[in-house]
Design an enzyme around this catalytic site. Sequence first.
Site, short mmCIF file in Angstrom:
data_model
loop_
_atom_site.label_atom_id
_atom_site.label_comp_id
_atom_site.label_asym_id
_atom_site.label_seq_id
_atom_site.Cartn_x
_atom_site.Cartn_y
_atom_site.Cartn_z
N CYS A 438 0.82 -1.22 0.00
CA CYS A 438 0.00 0.00 0.00
C CYS A 438 0.85 1.25 0.00
CB CYS A 438 -0.88 0.04 1.24
SG CYS A 438 -2.12 -1.22 1.25
N GLU A 440 4.17 1.37 1.98
CA GLU A 440 5.32 1.14 2.83
C GLU A 440 6.63 1.25 2.06
OE1 GLU A 440 2.12 -0.64 2.58
OE2 GLU A 440 2.88 -2.51 3.39
#
Lengths: 842, 263
Positions: A438, A440
């Site tokens: 997502c 990171e």
Amino acid sequence: MAKYYSKEIVKSPRIDRLKDALFEKAPEIEVERAVLLTESYKQTEGMPTITRRAKAFRHILENLPIIIHEDELVVGSATKSQRGCQIFPEFSFQWIEDEFDTIETRAADPFVLTDDSKKALKEVFAYWKGKTTSELATSYMRSETIDAIDGNVFTPGNYFFNGIGHVTADYDLVLRIGYDGIIKKAKAALSAIDAKKGDAVKRRIFLNAVIESCEAAITFAQRYSKLAYEMAEKCSDPVRREELKTIGKNCSRVPQFGAENFHEACQSFWFVQMLIQTESNGHSISPGRFDIYMYPYYKKDLKNGKITREQAQELVDCVWIKLNSFTKVRDDASAQGFAGYSLFQNLIAGGQDKNGVDTTNDLSFMCLNASMHIMLPQPSLSVRVWNKTPHEFLIRAGELTRTGIGLPAYYNDEVIIPALVSRGLTLEDARQYNIIGCVEPQKMGKTDGWHDAAFFNMLRPLELVFSNGVDNGKQIGIKTGDVNDMTTFCEFYDAYKAQTEYMIELMVDADNAIDLAHMERAPLPFLSSMIEDCIGRGKSVQEGGAIYNFTGPQGFGVANMADGLYAIRKLVFEERQFTLGELKEALANNFGVDSATGDAEKITLEVVKGLASKGVEVSEEQIAGIYKQVVESGASKGSSNKYQKILELINEVPKFGNDDCEIDAFARDVAYTYTKPIEKYKNPRGGIYHAGLYPVSANVPLGAQTGATPDGRLAKTPIADGVSPAAGRDVNGPTASANSVAKLDHYIASNGTLFNMKFHPSALAGPEGLESFVALIRGYFDQKGSHVQFNVVSRETLIEAQKNPEKYKGLVVRVAGYSALFTTLSKSLQDDIINRTEQKGF
Amino acid sequence: MNNDYLNTTGRIFDIQRFSVHDGPGVRTIVFLKGCFLRCKWCCNPESQNHQIETMIVDGKEKIMGRDVTVAEVMEQIEKDRIYYRRSGGGVTLSGGESLAQPDFAAAILRACKEKGINTALESTGCAGYDKIQKLLPYLDLYLMDIKHTNSEKHKQFTSQPNQLILENARKIAADAKKLIIRVPVIPTFNDTEEEIRGIAEFTKSLKTVEELHLLPYHRLGEDKYKGLGRTYELHGIDLIPDEKIQRLKKVVEETGLNCRIGG
């Protein structure tokens, strides 16, 4: 002079044909991998685990059915069917067996599962009982930890039941030297083992496993080469015959050797991408900086006249199609949390090189073009933004955003690079970061980031403060005292911090137990061949072979917590409008919203019971009549007015997301209650913990497990998503919302923050719309926000799609850290997306 | 330095951020309350009276209008400075009519210039020129409405004749840093080719003006009339078809002006 080609490139008709083929059938579960894995494991009992993993990988790749679909230029499939998925019983299996009869019909991500497959899986599962990573992890956890998981304070479900994934292997290495080159490195390391050292045996075993798994990958490609040549011979269409021959040649060369042209590079990339996801089912296998490592091959071909831009674009589009060609089956609860069959293969374009020079090139634009051409959720396309990002690149990205596909997501170099440096990356490595899953960030080929380590529901510790640590009659939190005895806000806030810190300790226990279980039962020799410095250290990624090791559990609900704690401070302690005891009662009764109905039901039940006890038979119609009378009489209203009054007071208090200095500053502090305590923990791979603030889409299902909260959020409704303001609470427009979110400390949440904005397409209309959109991103990033993404679709369209899903099969929306097909999402998640505040340009 | 002007008080009814239609870039629009005209199509009827009034919005009573100091307005304006800088945007005073509160309007514009913020004014130009002169030193862009060249018709639809407006337009064209003429195109009022050509030719005659914007009629304000207990006199008139507005754009361009549809 611009050093990149920024104009649109026309789509090849092949791409639509490939896309149509993807969606001909519903996704299906296939069993070959599970069967082959189990066959191999039965033959290797007693051998070292890592050797068994390598041998099983080889057995799978030697026997997995292979298929070349019509029109493909880049080949290699993990399943026979399009968008199919394999099963990975070594991590967990019980949930699949439990869902045998419902998996085809469940709301989120259903899968076809034939009776034959069920039978085969039952046999496989019988072998794996007691041997999974999940079972071992459970045995390692404290009982308090398991209680907290059962109490839904946090869920480490991701790695508890699946492989880890969340990694970017060194694609560049395979492109340059091939698996032959890696085998050579491993062999050199083997011969260099120092026999005097205690770990010599372990190193040898590991390196042999690496070699065996790399050989398996080569074998798999050779099978494809053979198949392609066979198909070419039988092919009557001369054009396709030549294509098949090229495929045959490509697969004979890569990934065994370094790629020599762009087509080979695409094929090599795809084998790596696909094979990592065959070794383990960990998702978020993120291609990362595709525009950087693929560029030399493109540039060389273009320069030598061997390829046109259109041909290169077609190949990139083909890779994009492949990235959508397989899926992952998850248990029902996780499927709701990660809805949309998503694999979160995050691919990022733009940014800077290790020396801090902007890297935007032709391929960066082609990545945007490809997503524009195929209009599908994978790859999770991201773009890096920094002060030197070319304006036209962002405008082009804005054009993609404007389509409503929810791509790309935008990331801020100016925050992420220093944040990573603060966690121990070198400046050169940090500058080359890419995004996993997502939001990171990490450095490709050097990191085991364990990024999605757990979802931590920041609202649950607050509930535990009100209940003095008790949940459903069980003491799962610590005892922080009766709220009626708390006389200052500080006391209350400290109690919240204490509950949070205790739960963080338990979450770390869960994560480290799971980490150890993977280390012992599922080390991954193939992945380890592409992560520095596994070969040098002689150990797998799971044992700490990577240069950088992190664990990143993500908190969510910052906005609700900020709003709620702020309301308590103001209304309970400053204005003395009501007491904590009264608030506790209002929360327990969901602010009286459903107690009126609940009480009426109770009274009706009493009346019916009374009648029944006298021998009177009561029909359904009569019951409905009695209920109606009760409601109309107002007998049930009682205390609900009092609770609603409290709710009204809360709703009047300023909320996070409106550019209000006081509450925004408070929100920054509230976020620290989660992000700061995390920093002191270590993981078994020798790395540190760092926090993220993002929910994937877990804010919806986990919200359903959370009672009413002091921010005025009703029981069971969704929790605020990521660092975004709570749904519908930000009413001052997009810049106000962005300013508020930027006031949080995004540096400390170095595992990523997620800010979701939803735009009506009209807000981005015309060149002015795009310019303002880019200014909004730049302005948010100037203020040191870390990430922002957009849903650009009208509310009406979404409601229409909900009603007539068959007409909107292709409608892509941004869910959280990723995009998904809207109609595949559960009803409640669809509702949440519809209800997120829609920002309009005025 | 004397900062007294920051304490100037005025009456506004809204501040809207992230506006992209009234001037270049991302803008914050400050809506001043009170207007000299009563245009029948006005989409902000709550802007017309200087008095604070109550309007029903979504079934709830809402107080329209509040008195604020320039300093208070600036606090809101400054929140989006970063976006102005990134987009070449700034502040636009709208209304109502800012010239109805010239000292307040001038003080806001002056404060913006002190802070290096780009300024624009959306105005009918229907006031004594001395009032306009107060604003011009602090103004980067004057967006001025010219609604009709026929004074009679102008009066019929806006309650005022147009002589003063046209006269001021000539002066502003000579004195302002930049002037753009805007024409709300209203069916039954000014949507014929002749009428638009008339406005365009007048605009061309101003010499310094290069740009004219056509703002097609919309009905977004209709519900507000109900909310204020007033009658919407243009009820039931049609929107302007796209082909027609494109034709009108050509008419404007024929005079040598640049023409844009929408703000």
